[in-house]
Enzyme design. Sequence first.
Site, PDB file in Angstrom:
ATOM      1  CG  ASN A   9      48.854  37.066  36.458  1.00  0.00           C
ATOM      2  OD1 ASN A   9      49.042  37.981  35.663  1.00  0.00           O
ATOM      3  ND2 ASN A   9      47.646  36.615  36.771  1.00  0.00           N
ATOM      4  CG  HIS A  95      43.639  34.885  36.172  1.00  0.00           C
ATOM      5  ND1 HIS A  95      42.873  35.768  36.905  1.00  0.00           N
ATOM      6  CD2 HIS A  95      44.712  34.575  36.938  1.00  0.00           C
ATOM      7  CE1 HIS A  95      43.482  35.986  38.064  1.00  0.00           C
ATOM      8  NE2 HIS A  95      44.595  35.276  38.105  1.00  0.00           N
ATOM      9  CD  GLU A 167      45.508  31.840  40.127  1.00  0.00           C
ATOM     10  OE1 GLU A 167      46.633  32.193  40.509  1.00  0.00           O
ATOM     11  OE2 GLU A 167      44.788  32.565  39.420  1.00  0.00           O
ATOM     12  N   GLY A 173      44.262  37.864  45.835  1.00  0.00           N
ATOM     13  CA  GLY A 173      44.410  39.276  46.195  1.00  0.00           C
ATOM     14  C   GLY A 173      43.725  39.653  47.500  1.00  0.00           C
TER      15      GLY A 173
HETATM   16  P1  13P Z   1      47.614  37.148  44.345  1.00  0.00           P
HETATM   17  O1  13P Z   1      48.900  36.377  44.533  1.00  0.00           O
HETATM   18  O2  13P Z   1      47.827  38.621  44.283  1.00  0.00           O
HETATM   19  O3  13P Z   1      46.558  36.708  45.288  1.00  0.00           O
HETATM   20  O4  13P Z   1      47.084  36.744  42.868  1.00  0.00           O
HETATM   21  C1  13P Z   1      46.965  35.414  42.530  1.00  0.00           C
HETATM   22  C2  13P Z   1      46.682  35.323  41.079  1.00  0.00           C
HETATM   23  O5  13P Z   1      45.589  35.648  40.640  1.00  0.00           O
HETATM   24  C3  13P Z   1      47.746  34.836  40.204  1.00  0.00           C
HETATM   25  O6  13P Z   1      47.278  34.577  38.931  1.00  0.00           O
END
Ligand code: 13P
Length: 256
Positions: A9, A95, A167, A173
């Site tokens: 993503n 998301h 998630e 992030g």
């Molecule tokens: P990161 O891998 O940057 O933590 O992001 C995860 C994400 O939101 C994927 O959709």
Amino acid sequence: MRIPLFVGNWKMHMTRAEAEELLISLKEKAGNVEGIDVGVCPSFPYLSFATELLVGTNIKVGGQNMAWENSGAFTGEVSPVQLRDSGCSFVILGHSERRHVFGETNEMINKKVKRAVEQGLNVILCVGEKLNEREQGRTEDIVNSQLQAGLKGVDISMIDKITIAYEPVWAIGTGKTATPEMAEDVHAFIRNWFKTEFGKSAADELRIQYGGSVKPENSSQLMAQPDIDGALVGGASLDAESFTQIIFSAAENKQE
Ligand code: 13P
């Protein structure tokens, strides 16, 4: 046996030139991996470009979001018909950034899920709790309500179009990954939820991706968990080498 699914993503990153470099490199390293499904989700302006560049590979292209209508007066939105037209075979819906930055509700996400499936797109439906919700012991409640509301009206005939991505919002992030055991607990909960709602065979076939600071350093341990069937990768998918290492971490664990 479930085929692991790894999706990059890209969020709102990459210029056209950067996208080209990344895709060419990814094509060389992971263009035709056997026994593992791979996808990328560039920003809308580069979807057709990515599709054309990836011709001859097994890498699929998907949207990061879409509107719940096929066309109409919806300034700034992109429809499932347009995603298909740009070469997409799937779309990420719900998301956490859509939910928490742009205020998408479970009801909106549910309309999108049904529209995407109607238009022949596969869906990655994201669920996950915020930090305070985890601390209050409400993780399962939150995931349960996101699944209930997000999949309302989706019947068994559509279920093979659905992948779930767990998630945890606090892991996105931030560099904080759920431990493999924490992730596995929620994945097992999700699979069990599907078993109750849609039966054992739908639950057995459901792919559940983990997302949230997945990196080459932690992906093997995550992929070793029985209910983790791949990853939805943000930051580390912007580097072809890292993303490829993550993809191949499944080869060690998921392919006998
Ligand atoms: P990161 O891998 O940057 O933590 O992001 C995860 C994400 O939101 C994927 O959709």
